[in-house]
Design a protein around this motif. Structure first.
Motif, short mmCIF file in Angstrom:
data_model
loop_
_atom_site.label_atom_id
_atom_site.label_comp_id
_atom_site.label_asym_id
_atom_site.label_seq_id
_atom_site.Cartn_x
_atom_site.Cartn_y
_atom_site.Cartn_z
N LYS A 176 19.67 8.44 58.50
CA LYS A 176 19.70 8.81 59.27
C LYS A 176 21.09 9.38 59.21
O LYS A 176 21.49 10.28 59.13
N HIS A 177 22.81 8.78 58.54
CA HIS A 177 23.53 8.96 58.43
C HIS A 177 24.02 9.85 57.71
O HIS A 177 24.09 11.21 57.36
N TRP A 178 22.69 9.52 56.36
CA TRP A 178 23.66 9.96 55.10
C TRP A 178 22.29 11.69 55.05
O TRP A 178 22.77 12.54 54.55
N LEU A 179 20.85 11.47 55.60
CA LEU A 179 20.93 12.83 55.86
C LEU A 179 21.68 13.83 56.71
O LEU A 179 21.83 15.32 56.57
N GLU A 180 22.04 13.36 57.44
CA GLU A 180 22.49 14.51 58.47
C GLU A 180 24.15 14.84 57.46
O GLU A 180 24.23 15.79 58.05
N TRP A 181 24.01 13.71 56.44
CA TRP A 181 25.52 14.06 55.59
C TRP A 181 25.13 15.93 55.19
O TRP A 181 25.37 16.60 54.74
N ILE A 182 23.65 15.01 54.58
CA ILE A 182 23.02 16.40 53.05
C ILE A 182 23.61 17.28 53.92
O ILE A 182 23.51 18.08 53.48
N ALA A 183 22.39 17.58 55.60
CA ALA A 183 22.43 19.09 55.74
C ALA A 183 23.53 19.88 56.26
O ALA A 183 23.97 20.60 56.36
N TYR A 184 24.67 18.47 56.34
CA TYR A 184 26.01 19.39 56.72
C TYR A 184 26.73 19.88 56.01
O TYR A 184 26.88 21.06 55.28
N THR A 185 26.55 19.63 54.57
CA THR A 185 26.78 20.22 52.86
C THR A 185 26.18 21.04 52.88
O THR A 185 26.62 21.31 51.67
N GLY A 186 25.21 21.69 53.22
CA GLY A 186 24.39 22.26 53.31
C GLY A 186 22.75 22.45 52.56
O GLY A 186 22.48 23.12 51.43
N GLY A 187 22.63 20.56 52.52
CA GLY A 187 21.01 20.52 51.64
C GLY A 187 19.82 20.78 52.68
O GLY A 187 20.53 20.81 53.55
N SER A 188 18.91 20.70 51.40
CA SER A 188 18.04 20.57 52.70
C SER A 188 16.98 19.79 52.34
O SER A 188 16.45 19.31 51.90
N ILE A 189 15.62 19.35 54.09
CA ILE A 189 15.29 18.06 54.06
C ILE A 189 14.40 18.71 55.35
O ILE A 189 14.43 19.25 56.67
N ASP A 190 13.45 18.40 54.64
CA ASP A 190 12.36 18.96 55.41
C ASP A 190 12.25 17.90 57.04
O ASP A 190 12.59 18.90 57.75
N SER A 191 11.73 17.28 57.39
CA SER A 191 11.28 16.23 57.93
C SER A 191 10.90 14.46 57.78
O SER A 191 10.70 14.33 56.66
N ALA A 192 11.59 13.54 58.86
CA ALA A 192 11.09 12.28 58.52
C ALA A 192 10.57 11.74 59.80
O ALA A 192 11.11 11.28 60.59
N ASN A 193 9.21 12.21 59.84
CA ASN A 193 9.14 11.89 61.59
C ASN A 193 8.50 10.64 61.78
O ASN A 193 8.02 10.20 60.42
N CYS A 194 9.20 9.76 62.52
CA CYS A 194 8.29 9.00 63.54
C CYS A 194 7.32 8.19 63.22
O CYS A 194 6.39 9.08 63.71
N SER A 195 6.95 6.89 62.96
CA SER A 195 5.36 6.97 63.54
C SER A 195 5.63 5.52 64.36
O SER A 195 4.99 5.02 65.18
N PHE A 196 6.75 4.78 64.06
CA PHE A 196 7.07 3.57 65.25
C PHE A 196 8.62 3.59 65.11
O PHE A 196 8.92 3.89 64.76
N PRO A 197 8.64 3.33 66.42
CA PRO A 197 8.87 2.66 67.37
C PRO A 197 7.81 3.82 67.89
O PRO A 197 7.80 4.93 68.11
N ALA A 198 6.22 2.96 69.16
CA ALA A 198 6.07 4.03 70.09
C ALA A 198 6.47 4.98 70.25
O ALA A 198 6.13 6.52 70.86
N ASN A 199 7.93 4.59 71.24
CA ASN A 199 8.41 5.70 72.21
C ASN A 199 9.25 6.56 71.32
O ASN A 199 9.95 7.99 71.97
N LEU A 200 9.22 6.60 69.78
CA LEU A 200 9.28 7.89 68.89
C LEU A 200 8.65 7.83 68.26
O LEU A 200 8.86 9.18 67.07
N HIS A 201 7.60 8.19 68.56
CA HIS A 201 6.47 8.74 67.48
C HIS A 201 6.64 10.25 67.68
O HIS A 201 6.60 10.99 68.79
N GLY A 202 6.68 10.97 66.25
CA GLY A 202 6.84 11.97 65.91
C GLY A 202 8.20 13.16 66.52
O GLY A 202 8.12 14.14 66.10
#
Length: 390
Positions: free
Chosen positions: A224-250
């Protein structure tokens, strides 16, 4: 006549030499040969790959063999195509390839093996492809990759591993790929991904992670920290949607607030033992595994530097308050002392005036008998004639 015979003989010798060197200028039936561009896709025949290659011109730089029924690539099948720049073997039935299947392709820049039946890849399959810039392995059945799978591909810029059955990405898989700018891992079976697996790709600008069953627990905090850093430096990331746990699904991993992972920090602190400090690895699956990473995660409220700065600021404020209070007390004491001295000075200046007036009061008292005596005489004047009062 003799010169014409010499030309004919020379031409025959030249053709013989070219034939001995393995050079072919023919174009197989069903193929399209245009200068250095050869298209043998959709042949709809059961011919083997080698039988087709034997009929192709060896000077081709672009070779399209897609959408056929080829099941294997034999060792050295492309050894005569040293000038090949682009090779397309997509949409076949390839299930077996050998370590030397693509040997001698030193100039090859693009290799497309997508939409086949590949389950495993030989470790040295891509060795020698020093000029390769794009490798497409999309839509196969790959379950695992060797850490040295892409070793030596220093010029690789695009790597497509999407829509396979990968459950993990080896830690050193991307080592040496310093020019990699585009990577797709979408559509696999990844539940977790170590940040250290992606960090060697220092030039990475676009990362595709969608379509994986991400388990958004403590293990993914470094990612999560690395993805935030890549986005902050101008990189492009599509999405990493959670499947587990249930309270974070989607939910996208990047959009989940760190408060949702606060239970992970006590586990992380427990792992900071002497053995860990000496560099020993923490067993996978333990409590410490959820926070294992190359760099510590950044958290402003828990950073040591922030705590130290806050302590210093609080200390300075307390000292200033004490100094201010002390100064106020001393100033009040000085003002009181000065006021008291002023009052005492005024008292001392008024005392001589009172002493000087006392004799006058005494004189008045001394005159009182005289005045009283005159008054008696004046009272007596009331009964006697004026002459007596005078």
């Amino acid at each position: 006549m003799r010169s014409r015979m010499n030309i004919i003989i020379s031409s025959g010798l030249l053709m013989t030499l070219l034939g001995s060197c393995g050079t072919s200028t023919s174009c197989p039936s069903g193929c399209s040969c245009n200068v250095n561009h050869t298209d043998c896709s959709d042949l709809n025949q059961l011919a083997s790959l080698d039988s087709i290659l034997d009929q192709l011109p060896f000077d081709a730089s672009y070779l399209n063999l897609s959408n056929n029924n080829f099941t294997t690539v034999e060792p050295g099948s492309f050894s005569n195509f040293s000038d090949l720049l682009h090779l397309d073997l997509s949409r076949n039935l390839l299930s077996v390839v050998f370590p030397s299947s693509f040997s001698h392709l030193n100039k090859l820049q693009v290799l497309d093996l997508s939409e086949n039946l590949l389950v495993r890849l030989p470790i040295n399959l891509f060795s020698g492809l020093n000029s390769l810039t794009e490798l497409v392995l999309r839509d196969n059945r790959l379950k695992e990759l060797n850490p040295d799978q892409f070793k030596g591909l220093t010029e690789l810029r695009r790597l497509d591993l999407s829509f396979n059955s990968l459950c993990s990405v080896p830690t050193h898989l991307l080592d040496g790929l310093q020019n990699l700018v585009w990577l797709s891992l979408m559509g696999n079976k990844l539940k977790t991904l170590q940040r250290t697996s992606l960090e060697p790709a220092t030039a990475l600008q676009q990362l595709l992670l969608d379509g994986n069953p991400w388990n958004c627990n403590c293990n993914l905090i470094p990612l999560k920290h690395w993805l935030e850093w890549i986005a902050y430096t101008g990189g492009s990331i599509d999405s990493a949607n959670c499947s587990f746990p249930a309270n974070l699904h989607g939910k996208d991993l990047r959009s989940i607030p760190m408060e949702m992972f606060r239970h992970c920090y006590p586990l992380y602190l427990e792992t900071r033992n002497p053995s860990a400090a000496e560099g020993h690895q923490i067993p996978a699956g333990s409590a410490g595994d959820c926070m294992r990473q190359r760099y510590r995660p950044v958290s402003v409220r828990r950073a040591t530097a922030t705590v130290v700065v806050a302590g210093v600021v609080c200390g300075v404020v307390c000292v200033m308050m004490v100094v201010t209070a002390t100064y106020g007390c001393i100033y009040a004491m000085l003002m009181a002392h000065e006021q008291q001295q002023l009052i005492e000075g005024n008292s001392q200046r008024q005392q001589p005036l009172m002493v000087a007036k006392e004799p006058e009061q005494d004189e008045k008292e001394d005159l009182m008998p005289t005045i009283g005596k005159g008054a008696t005489e004046c009272v007596a004047w009331m009964a006697f004639p004026p002459e007596v009062c005078v």
